[in-house]
Design an enzyme around this catalytic site. Structure first.
Site, short mmCIF file in Angstrom:
data_model
loop_
_atom_site.label_atom_id
_atom_site.label_comp_id
_atom_site.label_asym_id
_atom_site.label_seq_id
_atom_site.Cartn_x
_atom_site.Cartn_y
_atom_site.Cartn_z
N ARG A 351 0.81 -1.21 0.00
CA ARG A 351 0.00 0.00 0.00
C ARG A 351 0.85 1.26 0.00
O ARG A 351 0.34 2.35 -0.30
CB ARG A 351 -0.95 0.01 1.20
N GLU A 366 -0.52 9.18 4.12
CA GLU A 366 -0.72 10.22 5.13
C GLU A 366 0.54 11.09 5.27
O GLU A 366 1.56 10.85 4.63
CB GLU A 366 -1.10 9.57 6.46
N PHE A 372 0.09 6.00 11.45
CA PHE A 372 -0.73 4.94 10.86
C PHE A 372 -0.18 4.47 9.52
O PHE A 372 0.30 3.36 9.40
CB PHE A 372 -2.19 5.40 10.74
N GLU A 373 -0.24 5.29 8.50
CA GLU A 373 0.17 4.83 7.18
C GLU A 373 0.83 5.97 6.42
O GLU A 373 0.17 6.80 5.80
CB GLU A 373 -1.04 4.30 6.40
N GLN A 374 2.14 6.03 6.49
CA GLN A 374 2.87 7.00 5.70
C GLN A 374 3.87 6.27 4.80
O GLN A 374 4.44 5.25 5.19
CB GLN A 374 3.59 8.02 6.58
#
Length: 549
Positions: A351, A366, A372-374
């Protein structure tokens, strides 16, 4: 043979646990929020180490999305029971304030490269677990006990209980076997047995400049444990000018010939503010057993910068330029990142990035510093002075999309040279930085430099140089089949803030180290991709740097 200069694992490699299996030595170190979890290095001679495994590498083993900075994987303990490898560790979900959510697990494998099992949950009563294999075949699980009701501090001692490998559970009585010394904050337990004595090595004093390794022993595994005559066998707490500071959290290993060594974490502070830019590193000390059956560090307890080991370090390899290309590893065109790189938190790397056809593609997720999700892929800074370069193709539509080159510690301290756009879609180059703005994590305003206009299309070469505490960014625009010379952008910046001491929670609460790498954010939620052709990390010898190894 000349002595080896510490550290043996430079850069962010804290909380070392060492084991020897035959002629092979293995060291496991903490990785915190960086994925995959746990680094394991291998050596034949204690001088040259190679990264051979990151065992927590799939979703069924580890998911750290949402874990705050410096949470995640703490203090792995690597052992071998004569048949297989055992790895115990803590997955920390909260560390600040009165409460700590600390979940302890065990994985095992027939070989150091795996396959490593899915984790077996053990307990959540504290952190820094270890597993001791007694000579009668029993296995004992120890961890520090966290008690939020204690007024002075919540470090309540070392808790012991038997572990049943057949059921994968703790069994029988559990007791606190050691409360530590007046230095307090006892953690990081490791148990050993020798000449009928059980030895308990612990860490005390926190992770900053009061850190220490404390040794105690007992004839019974349940205690009572008597303290070493020196109390602390490794510490620099009373030696502010020692080259290796913050020394503690250690482990013991014997060579096939019977020599004994202690590995421990240490920091090498720079600047007048004593900032450990490279984080907590792994160092090695020669030791010996005295006639009194106590272990002593040679010339200790202050850690030495030099140590005699069986091997000689390959200095040429240590100082070599690393040029990373993103070549395909299979006929399908899919590749893998070089083992030097890691990313943050997520077990779903597809992802955030893809490696194919000579390109690393980051999918904008992000913001930089997200828990969370970078999309951020980076390698450790392992030298005090170095150059880094990359080439990026990125077509942002507005200021909420940005990608580029970053020197990164956590959400509270990073530098970021980003290709972005203004509100009208005009492409530009911007320096984003969060200069130790704890507790807010805000960007520095005004920006360190005015935006630099860029052509609407074309690749951009981004570079930085770090010379001790000084960071300078550079850029060049790719034109018709050629590229401009690199030219500086922005002022000289304070590279020393990429350190434990500026990590938002200072040295007792910031546990990682400096990274350099590439990142991409798309705050519009459209996952705009950025494509990177290559990445170069070039160590630079600094004749004025007393820490060059």
């Amino acid at each position: 043979m000349p002595p080896l200069r510490n550290p043996i694992l430079p850069g962010f490699n804290p909380d070392p646990s060492i084991v020897r299996v035959g002629e092979d030595y293995y060291i496991a170190t903490s990785t915190f929020e960086w994925f995959p979890g746990v680094q394991i290095h291998h050596s034949k001679d204690l001088a040259n180490w190679d990264l051979v495994a990151r065992p927590l590498n799939r979703k069924s083993q580890l998911d750290m999305r949402g874990s705050p900075d410096s949470c995640g994987i703490w203090a792995p303990c690597l052992t071998h029971d004569g048949h297989e490898f055992w790895l115990v560790y803590t997955d920390v979900k909260r560390k600040d304030g009165s409460f700590k959510d600390t979940h302890n697990y065990i994985v095992r494998a027939p070989a150091i490269t795996g396959p490593w099992s899915d984790p077996v949950y053990v307990n959540s009563s504290g952190f820094d677990p270890s597993l001791f294999h007694d000579d009668d075949g029993r296995k004992w699980f120890a961890n520090m006990l966290w008690d939020h009701t204690r007024r002075r501090h919540a470090f309540a001692g070392i808790r012991l209980q038997e572990f049943d490998p057949q059921t994968g559970t703790l069994v029988g009585p559990r007791r606190t076997i050691f409360h530590g010394t007046d230095l307090a904050l006892v953690e990081g337990p490791h148990l050993y047995k020798r000449n009928g004595w059980y030895y308990l090595l612990t860490a005390e004093g926190g992770t900053a400049y009061e850190h220490a390794c404390t040794l105690a022993r007992s004839r019974d595994i349940w205690g009572p444990y008597e303290l070493h005559p020196q109390k602390h066998i490794v510490t620099a707490k009373d030696s502010p000018f020692a080259a290796l500071q913050r020394a503690g959290h250690g482990d013991i290993v014997d060579t096939p010939s019977g020599a004994t060594y202690v590995v421990h974490l240490a920091g090498r502070p720079t600047t007048q503010r004593r900032r450990c830019v490279l984080g907590r590193e792994t160092a090695l000390q020669a030791a010996y057993w005295g006639d009194d059956d106590w272990l002593y560090v040679k010339d200790g307890p202050v850690p030495s910068l030099y140590v005699d080991v069986p091997g000689t370090r390959d200095e040429e390899a240590y100082w070599a330029e690393r040029r990373y290309t993103f070549d395909s590893a299979s006929a399908s065109g899919e590749g893998r990142l070089h083992k030097d790189f890691q990313w943050l938190r997520t077990p779903e790397p597809e992802r955030i990035f893809a490696v194919a056809d000579g390109t690393l593609t980051l999918f904008g997720r992000e913001s930089v510093g997200s828990w969370f999700e970078q999309a951020l892929v980076a390698r450790r800074q392992t030298h005090f002075s170095y150059d880094a370069e990359t080439v990026v193709a990125f077509s942002p539509s507005d200021e909420r999309q940005f990608a580029g080159l970053t020197a990164y510690y956590c959400r509270f301290n990073f530098f970021y040279l980003a290709v972005t756009a203004d509100e009208d879609g005009n492409r530009e180059l911007l320096i984003l930085s969060s200069e130790s703005s704890w507790p807010d994590g805000d960007l520095r305003m005004p920006f360190p430099a005015e935006p630099v206009p860029l052509p609407a299309r074309g690749k951009v070469k981004l570079a930085l140089t770090i010379r001790g505490p000084q960071l300078q960014f550079y850029y060049a625009v790719e034109g018709e089949g050629q590229q401009e010379e690199l030219k500086p952008v922005g002022p000289v910046l304070d590279a020393s803030i990429i350190s434990d001491e500026c990590g938002g929670h200072q040295a007792h609460g910031s546990f990682t180290g400096a990274f350099v790498g590439v990142a991409c954010s798309d705050l519009n939620g459209t996952a705009e991709p950025a494509k990177f052709d290559n990445f170069t990390y070039r160590p630079v010898r600094d004749p004025t740097d007393r820490y060059d190894i």
